[in-house]
Write an enzyme that holds these catalytic residues in place. Sequence first.
Site, PDB file in Angstrom:
ATOM      1  N   GLY A 206       0.781  -1.226   0.000  1.00  0.00           N
ATOM      2  CA  GLY A 206       0.000   0.000   0.000  1.00  0.00           C
ATOM      3  C   GLY A 206       0.812   1.274   0.000  1.00  0.00           C
ATOM      4  O   GLY A 206       0.255   2.361   0.156  1.00  0.00           O
ATOM      5  N   GLY A 209       0.758   2.532  -4.466  1.00  0.00           N
ATOM      6  CA  GLY A 209      -0.487   2.749  -5.192  1.00  0.00           C
ATOM      7  C   GLY A 209      -1.520   1.799  -4.627  1.00  0.00           C
ATOM      8  O   GLY A 209      -1.266   1.118  -3.630  1.00  0.00           O
ATOM      9  N   TYR A 383       9.483 -21.144   9.784  1.00  0.00           N
ATOM     10  CA  TYR A 383       8.360 -20.490  10.439  1.00  0.00           C
ATOM     11  C   TYR A 383       8.570 -20.686  11.923  1.00  0.00           C
ATOM     12  O   TYR A 383       8.323 -21.766  12.442  1.00  0.00           O
ATOM     13  CB  TYR A 383       7.103 -21.249  10.029  1.00  0.00           C
ATOM     14  CG  TYR A 383       5.963 -20.442   9.529  1.00  0.00           C
ATOM     15  CD1 TYR A 383       5.274 -19.588  10.374  1.00  0.00           C
ATOM     16  CD2 TYR A 383       5.524 -20.576   8.216  1.00  0.00           C
ATOM     17  CE1 TYR A 383       4.180 -18.878   9.907  1.00  0.00           C
ATOM     18  CE2 TYR A 383       4.431 -19.872   7.744  1.00  0.00           C
ATOM     19  CZ  TYR A 383       3.773 -19.021   8.587  1.00  0.00           C
ATOM     20  OH  TYR A 383       2.695 -18.330   8.119  1.00  0.00           O
TER      21      TYR A 383
END
Lengths: 466, 466
Positions: A206, A209, A383
Site C-alpha cells: 500500500g 499505489g 516459520y
Amino acid sequence: MTIATQLAERIGHDKVLGDAETLRARRYDQWCVKHLRYWRGEHVPAPGIVVRPESVSDVRQVLLFANEHHIPLIPFGLGSGVCGGVEPTPEAILLDMGGMASVRFIDETNLLASFDAGMNGLLAEETVASHGLTIGHWPQSIGISSVGGWVSTRASGQFSTAYGNIEDMIYAVEAVMPDGNVVTLGKAPRAAAGPDLRHLLMGAEGTMGVVTGVTLSLRRAAPFRQCSVFYAKDMEAGFEVQRRIIQADWKPPVMRQYDGREVRRLFKDFQRDGQSMLLMVHEGPRERVEAEMPAIAAIAAAAGLEPGDPAAAEQWLTRRNHVPTWQDMFERGYVADTAEISGTWTQIGDIYNDVIRDLNGVDGVINASAHSSHVYRSGINLYFSFAATFEDTARMEPAYFECWRRIMEATARHGGGVAHHHGAGRLRKPYLAHDLGAGGVALLRRLKAAMDPNGIMNPGNLLPDA
Amino acid sequence: MTIATQLAERIGHDKVLGDAETLRARRYDQWCVKHLRYWRGEHVPAPGIVVRPESVSDVRQVLLFANEHHIPLIPFGLGSGVCGGVEPTPEAILLDMGGMASVRFIDETNLLASFDAGMNGLLAEETVASHGLTIGHWPQSIGISSVGGWVSTRASGQFSTAYGNIEDMIYAVEAVMPDGNVVTLGKAPRAAAGPDLRHLLMGAEGTMGVVTGVTLSLRRAAPFRQCSVFYAKDMEAGFEVQRRIIQADWKPPVMRQYDGREVRRLFKDFQRDGQSMLLMVHEGPRERVEAEMPAIAAIAAAAGLEPGDPAAAEQWLTRRNHVPTWQDMFERGYVADTAEISGTWTQIGDIYNDVIRDLNGVDGVINASAHSSHVYRSGINLYFSFAATFEDTARMEPAYFECWRRIMEATARHGGGVAHHHGAGRLRKPYLAHDLGAGGVALLRRLKAAMDPNGIMNPGNLLPDA
C-alpha cells in the site's frame, strides 16, 4: 467542507463512512500487537474516515483527492495482515477495498481468472474450483484474505514448492497510482518489454499505489494426490533430505518439516521420540506422482530417515487453516506469534539453532519452535513460533518485540532473509536493511518518492525510518 | 581537460580508449539494421569514448562523472543484442563491460554461482558444468552474450518451459545506479521485503543503471535425457496439443513447434507432407522422464498427432546455436530477421495466420515462417522469420521495418505481447505501448525519471518517444 463531504460529493455519500462503529472496526488488521493493546484496554486509534469504493473510478477519485490535499491514505483489503501494515490515525482515510469483490472473468482455455482486488481468497479459489481449476495459492489466511492483499504483501501459499509464490501466479495487476494514473500491468504469457512493472505493486504494502484488480494464471485441478511422512533425528537431518529432493528436481507441492516440539504440540498422535517430522503432499498426473514417491522414499532412506504414517499429512490437510484468535491466547495467559524467514541450505541450520536458543533466553518464553514449509533449490524458509506468559500483562508487548528482534537478528547474523512471505509492515521495517542493504534502502526510498511524491500512501509503513 | 582525460584520471588511462579501431569496433551490436547500413557503405556512428572498467568502483566513478556532466552512457555487454539497444553517438561514453568477466564464486551446496556482468554466457555455463551443475539458460546467443546482458534484456533460453526464463534463475543482481549508489538486490531464496527491486534492472536495457554482477540459482545437471517428435497437420493442431501437455502439468524443458516451411528449410530429412513438427527434449530424473514420455505420447495421439523420428530433435540439439552472419545474408541478396512475440492460446492461432499473411504482402518477401519455443499455462511464444530480396539494396531497410511493423501490429491486434525475450531496444519502442498501455508507459517514464533524473543512461533506448 469537511473531507468526508468532499469525498462524498466525488463518489457518493453511501461510500464514505464516518460512524463510530465502522471506524472502530477498522482500527487493526490481524497484527497481534494491536489486539493485545485493545485487550489490555489501551487506546488503539481508528481512522478518520472509511471509504468503500465500488469501482476503479471511485478509487481514482479518492486518490486524486487525497493526493491533492496531502491526506494519508491506507489501503485495506480484508485485514489479514500480521506485521502492522495497517495502522490507522485520525488524519487518515482508510480505503476499504472489501466492497470491490467481483469475479471479472474466468477463462478455462487460457487458465486465467480475474478478480476485483477485494475478492475473498477462498471465494476466488472456490469459484475457479467449480470449473475444475485451481489458483494453487493456499495461504493459511485464505478464508480471510483478499486477492489484492496477496499481491500487496507478496504472499505465499502452502503448495508453493511446486506451484510457486504469488509472483509466479500473477498474470496482470490493475492499480491506481497516487497521480490518478490507472495501469494494467501484465499483457502476455511472458514479456521482455522493459522492467516488469507488476513488481512495483507486489510487496508494496500500500505504499506505492492501490491494487484494484488481479488476473491470476491458474492450473487444472490435480487429478491425483498422495501423502507421505518421514522422521528425521533432528532438523538438520531433515533439511539435508529436503535439499537432496529439490535439487534432484522433484517438487512435491507441499514439503513441511516440524521440529520435535511442534510434532508434540500439533501431531501428538504421530510423535516419535522427539524426532523431527517431514510431511509431503504429492500431486499431479498419476504417472508422475507414482514415479516421484518411490524416488523420494529412496532419497530419504539413503539419508537415514524413517518412513511414517501418511495419516499425519492427511491430518495436516484437514486442520491446516485453523488459527486460534489472539484474544483466546491472551485469555489463556500468553502472547504468541509466528515469524517466517528464509536462508540458504548452509545458513538454515545455524539460524534454526540460534533463534531457538535466543528465544529461550527471553524471560517468560514457554515455547520456541519451528517448521519449514517452502522449499527452493537454494534454500528453505522457517516459520518460528514463540509464546511467552506473564502474570503482569504489561510485560507481554515488550517480550513480543524482544522475541521478534532476536529472530530477526539471528537470521540476519547468518545471512538469511528476514521476511519470507508475510511482508514487512511496521514490525519488520527496522530490520529491512538486513535484506536490502543501505543501497537497497536508498533505492526503495527513491522509488517511493517517485511513485508517491506527496507521501500519502500508507505513510510510516514498510520503508525504514530515516 | 577533455572527457577522456578526466575519466582517465579517475580510473586509469589504460581503461579509457579513444583510438579509432576501438571506437569503430563498438559501433553496433548484432542488430541487423546497423550491419546492413555498414555493408551498404552508409555512415554508422561510433561512440566518442570506450571505457573498459575492471571493477565496480571503476563503474561507479564513470557513472558519477557522466551523471555530473550529463554525458550519455551506453552500457555494452558482449554485443549480442538484436533490437537496437546499442546506438552509439559521438557524444556518448560506451561502457564496455567485457573486461569484468570473473567468476566470483560457485556454491555447490546452495546451487549458486556469481559472476561479473561481463562474463561470457557459455563460459559461465561451462564453469558450472565442470561442477556437475547447469545454469539451465540456453539462449541461442549463449556463446556471444554476457550474464549481465541476460539480466538487462530479460532473456529466455531454449530450455525455459521447465527451467524458466532469466527472472526465474536470478538470485541477486549487483548494480550501480546513476547517482553512484551500489546495490546488491536479492538476499534470500525468496523474500517479501518490499517490492522485488531486482526487477528494476531486469529488462531495463541499460536505461536505469549498470548491472555489474549477477548471482544465478543453478540446477544439478539432469541425469537423463530423451527426445520425442510428433507431426501435426498444421500449427493450430500442434498448439492445441502443447496446451494440453502443459495444462496437464507436464513440462518437458524443450517444446518447439515448426511450421511446414521451417520443417522444409531446417529439417529437410524429416519433412512430412508440409506438416508442422513438434519436437521435445525431456530431461530430469529417469523415473520422471519415463513417466512423462508415454503420458505425452498419449495426449498427442488422442489429438491426432503422429509420432516421428526423435533424430530430428537430436539434430536440433546439435545445430541449435548456429546463426549465419548478417553479411552472409546480404551477400546472398536478402535481408532477414526473426521477431519473437507471445499470445494466449486463444490468440496465438490468429496471430500466426495474420502475421504470415501480412508478411507475404510485403514486396520482396520470399520467406515468412514461424516456430514456437517457450510454453506457458496461459499461452506460448512465436518466433517469426522473414526474408526479403531486392536487386536494389536500398530497398532492404524499408522492407525490414515494414516486416517488423506488420508483425508487431498483427500481434497487438489480437491482444498478444509484442516482445517475448529479445527486449525492446529502439526497434520495438514504437510498439511498447501495446503491451504497457498508456498508463504503463507513463509509469515507466516516471520510474526512469526517478532512477536517472539526468537522462544519461542509454538515452533514446526502450522508452517510447513522447
